[in-house]
Scaffold this motif. Structure first.
Motif, PDB file in Angstrom:
ATOM      1  N   VAL A  38      12.647  13.035  11.337  1.00  0.00           N
ATOM      2  CA  VAL A  38      11.737  13.752  12.220  1.00  0.00           C
ATOM      3  C   VAL A  38      11.306  12.871  13.382  1.00  0.00           C
ATOM      4  CG1 VAL A  38       9.467  14.802  12.405  1.00  0.00           C
ATOM      5  CG2 VAL A  38      10.871  15.228  10.401  1.00  0.00           C
ATOM      6  N   LEU A  39      10.910  11.647  13.021  1.00  0.00           N
ATOM      7  CA  LEU A  39      10.272  10.843  14.050  1.00  0.00           C
ATOM      8  C   LEU A  39      11.267  10.142  14.976  1.00  0.00           C
ATOM      9  CD1 LEU A  39       7.158   9.386  12.327  1.00  0.00           C
ATOM     10  CD2 LEU A  39       7.259  10.875  14.296  1.00  0.00           C
ATOM     11  N   THR A  40      12.326   9.642  14.376  1.00  0.00           N
ATOM     12  CA  THR A  40      13.227   8.862  15.230  1.00  0.00           C
ATOM     13  C   THR A  40      14.036   9.736  16.145  1.00  0.00           C
ATOM     14  OG1 THR A  40      14.823   8.885  13.476  1.00  0.00           O
ATOM     15  CG2 THR A  40      13.457   6.909  13.702  1.00  0.00           C
ATOM     16  N   LYS A  41      14.469  10.846  15.620  1.00  0.00           N
ATOM     17  CA  LYS A  41      15.391  11.626  16.428  1.00  0.00           C
ATOM     18  C   LYS A  41      14.697  12.748  17.169  1.00  0.00           C
ATOM     19  CE  LYS A  41      19.115  10.357  13.377  1.00  0.00           C
ATOM     20  NZ  LYS A  41      19.926  10.820  12.253  1.00  0.00           N
ATOM     21  N   GLY A  42      13.467  12.953  16.814  1.00  0.00           N
ATOM     22  CA  GLY A  42      12.745  14.070  17.416  1.00  0.00           C
ATOM     23  C   GLY A  42      12.698  13.971  18.932  1.00  0.00           C
ATOM     24  N   ALA A  43      12.491  12.757  19.405  1.00  0.00           N
ATOM     25  CA  ALA A  43      12.330  12.570  20.842  1.00  0.00           C
ATOM     26  C   ALA A  43      13.598  12.932  21.595  1.00  0.00           C
ATOM     27  CB  ALA A  43      11.945  11.137  21.134  1.00  0.00           C
ATOM     28  N   GLN A  44      14.708  12.680  20.960  1.00  0.00           N
ATOM     29  CA  GLN A  44      15.965  12.923  21.681  1.00  0.00           C
ATOM     30  C   GLN A  44      16.382  14.392  21.670  1.00  0.00           C
ATOM     31  OE1 GLN A  44      17.999  10.335  19.190  1.00  0.00           O
ATOM     32  NE2 GLN A  44      17.045   8.504  20.069  1.00  0.00           N
ATOM     33  N   VAL A  45      15.947  15.112  20.706  1.00  0.00           N
ATOM     34  CA  VAL A  45      16.457  16.461  20.530  1.00  0.00           C
ATOM     35  C   VAL A  45      15.438  17.501  20.946  1.00  0.00           C
ATOM     36  CG1 VAL A  45      18.010  17.695  19.010  1.00  0.00           C
ATOM     37  CG2 VAL A  45      17.327  15.386  18.431  1.00  0.00           C
TER      38      VAL A  45
ATOM     39  N   LYS B 272       5.075  15.790  20.918  1.00  0.00           N
ATOM     40  CA  LYS B 272       6.384  15.203  21.209  1.00  0.00           C
ATOM     41  C   LYS B 272       6.366  14.509  22.552  1.00  0.00           C
ATOM     42  CE  LYS B 272       9.312  16.442  17.945  1.00  0.00           C
ATOM     43  NZ  LYS B 272       9.469  17.809  17.440  1.00  0.00           N
ATOM     44  N   GLU B 273       5.763  15.209  23.490  1.00  0.00           N
ATOM     45  CA  GLU B 273       5.705  14.627  24.824  1.00  0.00           C
ATOM     46  C   GLU B 273       4.914  13.325  24.833  1.00  0.00           C
ATOM     47  OE1 GLU B 273       6.006  17.790  28.491  1.00  0.00           O
ATOM     48  OE2 GLU B 273       4.121  17.493  27.468  1.00  0.00           O
ATOM     49  N   ALA B 274       3.799  13.401  24.087  1.00  0.00           N
ATOM     50  CA  ALA B 274       2.916  12.241  24.079  1.00  0.00           C
ATOM     51  C   ALA B 274       3.610  11.020  23.497  1.00  0.00           C
ATOM     52  CB  ALA B 274       1.659  12.550  23.276  1.00  0.00           C
ATOM     53  N   PHE B 275       4.392  11.256  22.466  1.00  0.00           N
ATOM     54  CA  PHE B 275       5.049  10.120  21.797  1.00  0.00           C
ATOM     55  C   PHE B 275       6.519  10.031  22.173  1.00  0.00           C
ATOM     56  CE2 PHE B 275       1.397  11.020  19.112  1.00  0.00           C
ATOM     57  CZ  PHE B 275       0.848   9.753  19.050  1.00  0.00           C
ATOM     58  N   ALA B 276       6.837  10.498  23.359  1.00  0.00           N
ATOM     59  CA  ALA B 276       8.246  10.586  23.730  1.00  0.00           C
ATOM     60  C   ALA B 276       8.928   9.233  23.702  1.00  0.00           C
ATOM     61  CB  ALA B 276       8.363  11.209  25.111  1.00  0.00           C
ATOM     62  N   GLY B 277       8.255   8.240  24.223  1.00  0.00           N
ATOM     63  CA  GLY B 277       8.902   6.940  24.326  1.00  0.00           C
ATOM     64  C   GLY B 277       8.878   6.154  23.025  1.00  0.00           C
ATOM     65  N   ASP B 278       7.950   6.504  22.107  1.00  0.00           N
ATOM     66  CA  ASP B 278       7.767   5.681  20.906  1.00  0.00           C
ATOM     67  C   ASP B 278       8.819   5.993  19.872  1.00  0.00           C
ATOM     68  OD1 ASP B 278       5.632   4.992  22.315  1.00  0.00           O
ATOM     69  OD2 ASP B 278       4.117   5.770  20.922  1.00  0.00           O
TER      70      ASP B 278
ATOM     71  N   ILE C 119       9.722   4.286  14.008  1.00  0.00           N
ATOM     72  CA  ILE C 119      10.449   3.916  12.807  1.00  0.00           C
ATOM     73  C   ILE C 119      11.493   2.853  13.103  1.00  0.00           C
ATOM     74  CG2 ILE C 119      11.963   4.765  10.994  1.00  0.00           C
ATOM     75  CD1 ILE C 119       9.296   5.887  10.596  1.00  0.00           C
ATOM     76  N   SER C 120      12.214   3.107  14.151  1.00  0.00           N
ATOM     77  CA  SER C 120      13.279   2.142  14.443  1.00  0.00           C
ATOM     78  C   SER C 120      12.688   0.800  14.866  1.00  0.00           C
ATOM     79  CB  SER C 120      14.217   2.679  15.512  1.00  0.00           C
ATOM     80  OG  SER C 120      13.495   2.867  16.701  1.00  0.00           O
ATOM     81  N   ASP C 121      11.562   0.888  15.564  1.00  0.00           N
ATOM     82  CA  ASP C 121      10.875  -0.367  15.906  1.00  0.00           C
ATOM     83  C   ASP C 121      10.525  -1.140  14.661  1.00  0.00           C
ATOM     84  OD1 ASP C 121      11.033   0.081  18.535  1.00  0.00           O
ATOM     85  OD2 ASP C 121       8.891   0.536  18.856  1.00  0.00           O
ATOM     86  N   PHE C 122       9.979  -0.371  13.715  1.00  0.00           N
ATOM     87  CA  PHE C 122       9.564  -0.989  12.450  1.00  0.00           C
ATOM     88  C   PHE C 122      10.755  -1.620  11.741  1.00  0.00           C
ATOM     89  CE2 PHE C 122       8.876  -0.761   7.898  1.00  0.00           C
ATOM     90  CZ  PHE C 122       7.669  -1.426   7.785  1.00  0.00           C
ATOM     91  N   LEU C 123      11.831  -0.860  11.713  1.00  0.00           N
ATOM     92  CA  LEU C 123      13.026  -1.365  11.023  1.00  0.00           C
ATOM     93  C   LEU C 123      13.531  -2.636  11.685  1.00  0.00           C
ATOM     94  CD1 LEU C 123      14.921   1.913  10.177  1.00  0.00           C
ATOM     95  CD2 LEU C 123      13.671   0.417   8.636  1.00  0.00           C
TER      96      LEU C 123
END
Lengths: 445, 749
Positions: free
Chosen positions: B558-565, B591-597, B600-604
Motif C-alpha cells: 500500500v505504502l510503497t507503491k501507492g504513490a506511483q500508481v 496520497k498527495e500529501a505523502f507523495a514524495g515519502d 517503507i523503502s527508506d526504512f528498509l
C-alpha cells in the motif's frame, strides 16, 4: 445508505456537576503503553527537580536570649510550647505558632545546664551551674507575683544534665555521679558511680522506662537500671560522647553524638560494636534527638550545621545551615514529626521543617495523592544517576565543603597506608578492622 | 596522654577479661561457695584442743544431775558462768582455745535417738580438714552483680524484638500509634460525660432523682447492651461473610434458573417436565404416607384444575385458532405440530392423578380424553410420526440401525461370498468411504477435468465394489446423502460468497495489482496443491487461507507503491457513490500529501545500511615499503598482502534478524548511558530483580485507581497536630496477643 454511528452511554462521560473531575477512560493494556517506564522516569526526574526547587526548610528564628542557647525542652502536652535555657541562666518559654516569647525569668546563676518538662506538662525542672535543681510551674505567675520555683534542691556538686521519667514522679541528674531523685524528697533515692568523675548527660529510655544511659567524660557510655543498685555495663569509645538519644519506638536502640564527628547507633544488648556509624559532620557532634516516629534523627554539630540521618543510614539525607547560625548546641525534633528546633551559640532558636520540600498545612486529597505518587517515583528511580545526582545535591558553606574534602582525603590516605602495611607484612598479622569496630575501645562489665 | 590512657584501658581489659573468665565460667560456683560458707558457719570454731579437767568435771556433774532429777540444766549453766568469770577482767575460760567438733558431738554417740546415718555424716565432717575460701573482693562481687543485672535487662528488652521487626516490615505505619477510632463516639459516652451545671438543669435532675427516673438516661436497655457486647467485631465479620456467601449462592441459583428458563430446546423442557412430574409424584406419594390431609388438599386442587379445564375446553380444538389450524394441518407440518402440542397440554391438564383410589375411573376418563373432536388425520399423522418412521422422531435409535446393518450383512453374505474383505468391513466404514468418494467426485468436477478423469478411474473401481451395497442401503444412505450434498452445496456457496467478498475488499482497498497477476498467483498457489490429491476439504481450506492472507492489507504494497500508481482508475465498488467519493477525496489528499515519502523503502534501506555497517570487514594492515622496496607505482607484494589482510571475527547474529519492521541498535549510546544505572544498587541481589522493580509502572495512566492508591501508600503517616508518644508497654501486650492468636489459629487450621 449505511450510516455508522458510534453509540455511547452518556453516563460514562458526562459529569454530574461541573465540580466533578473529568473522567478519563483508559485502556490499561500494557501492550498499548510501550513507553511507560521512560515516561515515569521523566516524571521522576521532574519530581526530583521540583523537590529541590521547593526545598525551603527554614521557617522562623526566635531571638531574645542574651547569651548562647544551652538547652531546650519540648512540652509534653503542647506542640506549640518550647522552653529554652541560655548560658546566662535565663529561661524563656516560647509560643512557636506565634513565634514569640511568652515568659522570661532568671533561673540560675551561670549556665542553665539542663531542663526537662514533667510528663504531665504542669511543671518543669532546670539544673544550673549554681549546684541547684529547681522545679517551676508551667504557667507564668500572675501580675505582681514573683517568679519563684516550686521547689529547690541544693546539691553538693554541679549538675550537668537532667531527665525525667516517662510516667513516674522520678527524675535523674548527672554531674559527678548519676542520681535518681524522687520528686518528693530532697536527697537522691539512688546514686550510681563507677569510677568516673563527671558525666555530661543522662537520658531515660522512653520505652523501657526504668533504663537509663549516660555519657561520661572518660569516653564511656554507661547503662543503668533504676531498680538495681549498680550500673549495668559501659562501653568505652575512642572519643568522648557528648550526649545520646534513645529511639522512642525501638526499645533497645540509642544513638550517641561523639566528639569524633560521627554518631553511633548501638543496640544496648550488644555494646561491643555499634550497629551503624553515621558520618558526615566535619566537627564534633553536640546534640542528637530522635524523631518521634523513630525512623530518623537529627544532629547538631560544632560545624554550624544540622544534619538529618535515617536511623539505618550511614550518611545524612539532609543538611541545614544558614549564614548566621553558629555552633549549634542543642536540637529537638518536634513531637508531631514536622519540625526541627535548633538552639545555637549566637542566641537564636531556629525552627526548621523536617522535610524541606514538604508543603505545610492541610493538603487537598488530590494534592496528597500527587505528593505520594511523586514520592514513590523518586524512591523507585533513586538509583538512576541523574536523579541521584539532583536529589543529593546540596549547597554547603565553603568551609564545610573544603573540610569535607580534606577529611575524605585524610581518610583515603589512612586507608591506603593501612593497605600498604598489610601488603608488606606477614599475612594475618595486620587484621582488617571494620569501621564499626574501630571506634570501640572496650566493653566493661 | 592518649598512650597512657590506652595502656590503662588495655590493662583494664586484661583484668576484666580475666575476671570474665573466672566469673563467666562458673557463676554457680559462687553461689555454691556462699552456701558452703553458710553451712560451715557454726562449725567455724571447731578446732583440735585439749579438754580441761574443770569442764569435764562440770559435765560429769551435769550428767549426774540429769540422772537424778529435773531442772538442773539451768543451774549448771549459771554455775559455769559464775565459775569462769573473774571479778576484774571478763575472761571466759575457753578464750583462745578453739572448740573441737568432737567436743560438741561427743555426747551424741551416747544418745540413742540419733540415727546411724547422721552419726556417720558427722563423723565424716570431723575428719575433713578443708578450709573454706575467703569471700570475693568487693569489685569482683559487684562485677558479678552488674553482669547478672545486665543479663536480666537485656532479656527483658529483647521482648520488643518482634514488635520492632514487625514495624520495620510494615507497609505503612500510622502515628500516633494508639489513636482513638475516628468518627462519632457512642452516644452513651457523651451522655455519661455530661453533668448538670445550670441551676435549671440541677432542679430538673433533682426532680428526676426524686421520682426515681433514670438520670443518666440509658440509651440502651441492659439486654440491648449485652447483645451489643455479645457480638464482637470479629463475630460480626464472620456473620457478614456468611450472609455474603448466602447472597452470592442465591444469585447464582437465580442466574441458573434464568438461564434454564431461556433454553428453547423443547426436548430439554420435555425431559425437565418429566423429571419434575416424577419428582412431584414421589413427593405426593410420600405426602400420602405422612400427611394424608395435605395430600387430599393437593389432590382436590388438581381435581379443581382438571374440572376447570374440562369445563372451559380452553386447550381443545374448539377455538377459532385451533379450527383454522385444523384446516391447515392437512398441508402444513407446523400447524399439525402446533395442534398436537395444544392437545398435549389439554391431556396433561385433564389427566387424573394415578392413585390407588381411583385407577379405574381414571382409565375411563382417559378414553374420554382420547375421544375428542380432533379430525382423524391429525392423530394419524401423530401415530405415523411415532411408529412408522423412526427417523422422523428426531433420534436415530441405535437398535434400528443395527437391525438394518445386520440384515444387510446377511443378504450380502448370501449374494457374493467372494468379496470377503468387504464383508469384514463394518458398515460404517463402507458408508464413510461412500461419502468420501462422493465428495471427491464433486471436488474433481470443480477443480480440473484432467484430474477428474484420473480420479474417476479410481472411483470406478470403488464404485463397482460399493454399488450393490448402495442399492441395499438405498433408503438409509439416500437420507444421509441428501444431507451431505446439502452441506456440500452450502460449502460451495460459502466459498463463492467468500470470493465475492474478497473481490469487493480488494476493490475497496484499491490494491493496485492487476487481476491477471493475481490470478497467476492463484494458479501458482493451486498448482502444487492439485496434483497431490488431498481431501477436498483440505484443499478448500488452503485456498481459503491463501486468500485470507491476501485479504489483509499489506502495508508494504500500500505504502510503497501507492504513490506511483495514483492514476489507476478505481475498480468498481459496492459502496454508494457519495461515500466513495468522500473517501476518494480523503485518500487522494493523503496520497498527495505523502507523495514524495517512500517510508517503507527508506526504512528498509536504513536497516540494510545498519546491517552492512555491522558486518565484519577485511582490514588491510600492509605497510608499503616495509621490508621491501617502496615508492610510487609499487604495490606491496601479494604474499605480504595476504599475510596482513585480517578478517574480523563475525559478530553474533543481530537481534532484529527476523523482525522486518524493526531496527534494534546494539550500539551503546552515550546520551542514554547518562541516565542508565551502571551498577547494581545495594539491597538488590540480582539485576533481574532490580529490573522488575523498575518495569512495573506506578501511575494512574497505567493502573486502576485502587492499584495506584495501594502502590503509592506512604510508609509513614502522621496526623497533623497530634503528639506522637513513645511506644508503651501496651504495644508489647498487643503483639503478644496477636502472636498467640496467630499461633492458635494456625493450630486450628
Amino acid at each position: 445508505m449505511k450510516v455508522k454511528v458510534i453509540a455511547r452511554n452518556p453516563d460514562d462521560y458526562v459529569r454530574e456537576t461541573k465540580l466533578d473531575i473529568q473522567r478519563v477512560p483508559r485502556n490499561y493494556d500494557p501492550s498499548l503503553h510501550p513507553f511507560e517506564v521512560s515516561r515515569e522516569y521523566t516524571r521522576a526526574l521532574n519530581a526530583t527537580k521540583l523537590e529541590r526547587v521547593f526545598a525551603k526548610p527554614f521557617v522562623a528564628s526566635l531571638d531574645g536570649h542574651r547569651d548562647g542557647v544551652n538547652c531546650m525542652a519540648k512540652h509534653a502536652k503542647s506542640l506549640s510550647t518550647l522552653l529554652s535555657g541560655s548560658c546566662d541562666g535565663e529561661v524563656k518559654v516560647w509560643n512557636l505558632s506565634k513565634h514569640e516569647c511568652v515568659r522570661t525569668f532568671q533561673a540560675h546563676e551561670g549556665f542553665v545546664r539542663g531542663m526537662v518538662v514533667r510528663y504531665c506538662g504542669a511543671s518543669f525542672f532546670t539544673v544550673g551551674d549554681d549546684k541547684t535543681i529547681k522545679q517551676w510551674k508551667m504557667e507564668s505567675p500572675g501580675y505582681g507575683e514573683e517568679e519563684e520555683p516550686i521547689n529547690t534542691i541544693l546539691g553538693k556538686t554541679v549538675y550537668t544534665g537532667l531527665d525525667h521519667h516517662q510516667n513516674d514522679p522520678v527524675f535523674a541528674t548527672c554531674g559527678q555521679q548519676v542520681d535518681i531523685w524522687d520528686e518528693q524528697r530532697s536527697s537522691p533515692i539512688r546514686s550510681f558511680t563507677w569510677g568516673v568523675d563527671s558525666f555530661s548527660s543522662v537520658h531515660f529510655n522512653p520505652v523501657e522506662t526504668e533504663l537509663l544511659a549516660s555519657c561520661a567524660s572518660d569516653r564511656s557510655i554507661v547503662l543503668y537500671d533504676m531498680r538495681e543498685s549498680t550500673p549495668l555495663k559501659k562501653v568505652i569509645m575512642t572519643m568522648r560522647s557528648n550526649t545520646l538519644s534513645w529511639n522512642p519506638m525501638e526499645a533497645y536502640y540509642f544513638t550517641c553524638a561523639n566528639e569524633d564527628y560521627n554518631l553511633y547507633t548501638y543496640d544496648m544488648r550488644y555494646l561491643a560494636k555499634p550497629i551503624m556509624v553515621h558520618m558526615d559532620h566535619v566537627s564534633a557532634v553536640l546534640d542528637v534527638d530522635y524523631a518521634p516516629t523513630g525512623k530518623e534523627f537529627v544532629s547538631a554539630s560544632f560545624d554550624k550545621t544540622i544534619r538529618i540521618f535515617a536511623k539505618d543510614g550511614g550518611h545524612s539525607r539532609e543538611v541545614y545551615h544558614t549564614k548566621r547560625m553558629q555552633h549549634v548546641i542543642c536540637i529537638k525534633w518536634s513531637a508531631d514529626n514536622k519540625y526541627i528546633l535548633s538552639g545555637s551559640d549566637e542566641m537564636n532558636i531556629r525552627l526548621w521543617k523536617a522535610n524541606a520540600a514538604e508543603k505545610l498545612g492541610v493538603l487537598a486529597p488530590r494534592e496528597r495523592e500527587a505528593a505520594n505518587y511523586s514520592q514513590k517515583l523518586k524512591e523507585k528511580f533513586q538509583h538512576h544517576p541523574q536523579i541521584r545526582r539532583i536529589a543529593r545535591h546540596r549547597h554547603l558553606p565553603k568551609t564545610i565543603y573544603h573540610q569535607t574534602k580534606e577529611l575524605r582525603i585524610m581518610k583515603e590516605a589512612r586507608r591506603r597506608k593501612e593497605r600498604n602495611v598489610r601488603k608488606h607484612s606477614k599475612p594475618g598479622s595486620v587484621p582488617v578492622v571494620s569501621e564499626k569496630e574501630k571506634h570501640v575501645v572496650t566493653v566493661v562489665k | 596522654m592518649a598512650k597512657v590512657s590506652k595502656k590503662k584501658a588495655s590493662k583494664k581489659k586484661t583484668r576484666s577479661g580475666g575476671a570474665e573468665q573466672s566469673n563467666e565460667g562458673h557463676p554457680d560456683v559462687v553461689y555454691d561457695d556462699e552456701k558452703e560458707e553458710d553451712a560451715t558457719d557454726e562449725d567455724i570454731t571447731v578446732e583440735d584442743e585439749d579438754e580441761h579437767d574443770e569442764r569435764k568435771r562440770q559435765k560429769l556433774l551435769e550428767a549426774i544431775g540429769t540422772l537424778s532429777g529435773k531442772r538442773k540444766k539451768t543451774l549448771g549453766e549459771r554455775s559455769e558462768a559464775a565459775v569462769h568469770m573473774s571479778e576484774f577482767t571478763v575472761n571466759a575460760e575457753g578464750e583462745g582455745d578453739k572448740v573441737d567438733l568432737s567436743d560438741l558431738i561427743g555426747s551424741i554417740a551416747k544418745t540413742p535417738g540419733l540415727s546411724g546415718k547422721s552419726k556417720k555424716r558427722l563423723k565424716n565432717l570431723e575428719q575433713s580438714r578443708k578450709t573454706i575460701e575467703c569471700p570475693l573482693s568487693k569489685q569482683e562481687s559487684e562485677r558479678i552483680r552488674r553482669d547478672l543485672a545486665f543479663q536480666k535487662v537485656s532479656k527483658e528488652v529483647s521482648h520488643w524484638k518482634s514488635v520492632i521487626r514487625q514495624n520495620e516490615r510494615a507497609e505503612q505505619l500510622v502515628f500516633p500509634l494508639n489513636q482513638e477510632p475516628s468518627g462519632p463516639k457512642p452516644i452513651e459516652r457523651v451522655v455519661m460525660g455530661w453533668k448538670a451545671q445550670t441551676p435549671l438543669e440541677q432542679e430538673v435532675f433533682t426532680l428526676l432523682s426524686a421520682n426515681k427516673q433514670p438520670i443518666n438516661d440509658p440509651i440502651l436497655t441492659p439486654t440491648e447492651e449485652a447483645s451489643m457486647k455479645a457480638m464482637s467485631l470479629e463475630e460480626a465479620k464472620v456473620r457478614r461473610a456468611e450472609l455474603q456467601k448466602v447472597r452470592a449462592l442465591q444469585s447464582y441459583y437465580e442466574a441458573k434458573a434464568r438461564r434454564q428458563k431461556k433454553i428453547k430446546s423443547k426436548k430439554y423442557h420435555k425431559v425437565l417436565n418429566k423429571a419434575k412430574s416424577k419428582d412431584f409424584q414421589k413427593q405426593f406419594d410420600e405426602m400420602v404416607k405422612r400427611d394424608p390431609a395435605a395430600a387430599l388438599e393437593e389432590l382436590n386442587k388438581m381435581e379443581m384444575a382438571r374440572m376447570q379445564e374440562r369445563m372451559s375446553l380452553k386447550h381443545q380444538n374448539s377455538s377459532k385458532w385451533a379450527r383454522s389450524k385444523a384446516i391447515m394441518a392437512k398441508y402444513d407440518e407446523g400447524a399439525r405440530k402446533a395442534i398436537q402440542q395444544q392437545l398435549e397440554v389439554n391431556k396433561d391438564l385433564t389427566q387424573k392423578l394415578v392413585t390407588s383410589l381411583n385407577k379405574e375411573e381414571e382409565e375411563t376418563m382417559e378414553e374420554d380424553g382420547n375421544a375428542d373432536v380432533v379430525p382423524d388425520f391429525v392423530n394419524d399423522a401423530e401415530q405415523g410420526l411415532d411408529f412408522s418412521n423412526p427417523w422422523m422422531t428426531g433420534k436415530l435409535s441405535q437398535d434400528c440401525v443395527e437391525k438394518e446393518t445386520s440384515n444387510a450383512v446377511t443378504i450380502r453374505a448370501e449374494e457374493n461370498v467372494a468379496e470377503e474383505e468387504e464383508v469384514e468391513e463394518t458398515e460404517e466404514e463402507v458408508l464413510l468411504r461412500e461419502f468420501d468418494s462422493r465428495r471427491k467426485r464433486r471436488q474433481a468436477q470443480e477443480a480440473d477435468v484432467a484430474v477428474i478423469l484420473m480420479e474417476e478411474e479410481e472411483e470406478e473401481e470403488n464404485k463397482d465394489a460399493s454399488d450393490k451395497e448402495e442399492e441395499e442401503l438405498s433408503e438409509f444412505t439416500s437420507l444421509f446423502k441428501g444431507i451431505a450434498e446439502g452441506c456440500g452445496e452450502a460449502d460451495t456457496a460459502a466459498e463463492l460468497e467468500k470470493e465475492l467478498k474478497i473481490r469487493c475488499l480488494e476493490d475497496e482497498e484499491l490494491l493496485t495489482q492487476d487481476k491477471e497477476a493475481e490470478e497467476e498467483e492463484e494458479a501458482t498457489d493451486k498448482g502444487p496443491v492439485v496434483p497431490q490429491h488431498p481431501p477436498a476439504t483440505e484443499n478448500g481450506q488452503k485456498t481459503g487461507k491463501s486468500r485470507k492472507r491476501r485479504k489483509g492489507i499489506e502495508l508494504k504494497q500500500v505504502l510503497t507503491k501507492g504513490a506511483q500508481v495514483l492514476q489507476v482508475p478505481f475498480a468498481p465498488t459496492i459502496e454508494d457513490a457519495e461515500d466513495s467519493e468522500g473517501k476518494l477525496d480523503q485518500r487522494g489528499l493523503i496520497k498527495e500529501a505523502f507523495a514524495g515519502d517512500d517510508i517503507i523503502s527508506d526504512f528498509l534501506k536504513e536497516k540494510r545500511k545498519q546491517e552492512d555497517a555491522g558486518k565484519p570487514k577485511v582490514v588491510d594492515l600492509t605497510l608499503p615499503g616495509w621490508g621491501e622496496w617502496g615508492g610510487g607505482g609499487l604495490q606491496p607484494s601479494c604474499r605480504k598482502r595476504k599475510k596482513f589482510r585480517r578478517k574480523m571475527t563475525p559478530l553474533p547474529p543481530r537481534k532484529d534478524q527476523h523482525l522486518p519492521g524493526v531496527i534494534i541498535s546494539e550500539k551503546r549510546s552515550s546520551s542514554i548511558r547518562l541516565h542508565q544505572v551502571n551498577a547494581l544498587p545495594f539491597p538488590f541481589e540480582s539485576p533481574s530483580v532490580f529490573e522488575n522493580t523498575i518495569r512495573s509502572a506506578l501511575g494512574r495512566t497505567w493502573n486502576t485507581e485502587r492499584t495506584v492508591k495501594k502502590v503509592t501508600k506512604p510508609k509513614v503517616v502522621t496526623k497533623l497536630g497530634a503528639i506522637i508518644e513513645p511506644m508503651t508497654r501496651e504495644e508489647l501486650v498487643k503483639d503478644k496477643n496477636r502472636a498467640s492468636a496467630g499461633s492458635s489459629s494456625s493450630v486450628k487450621s
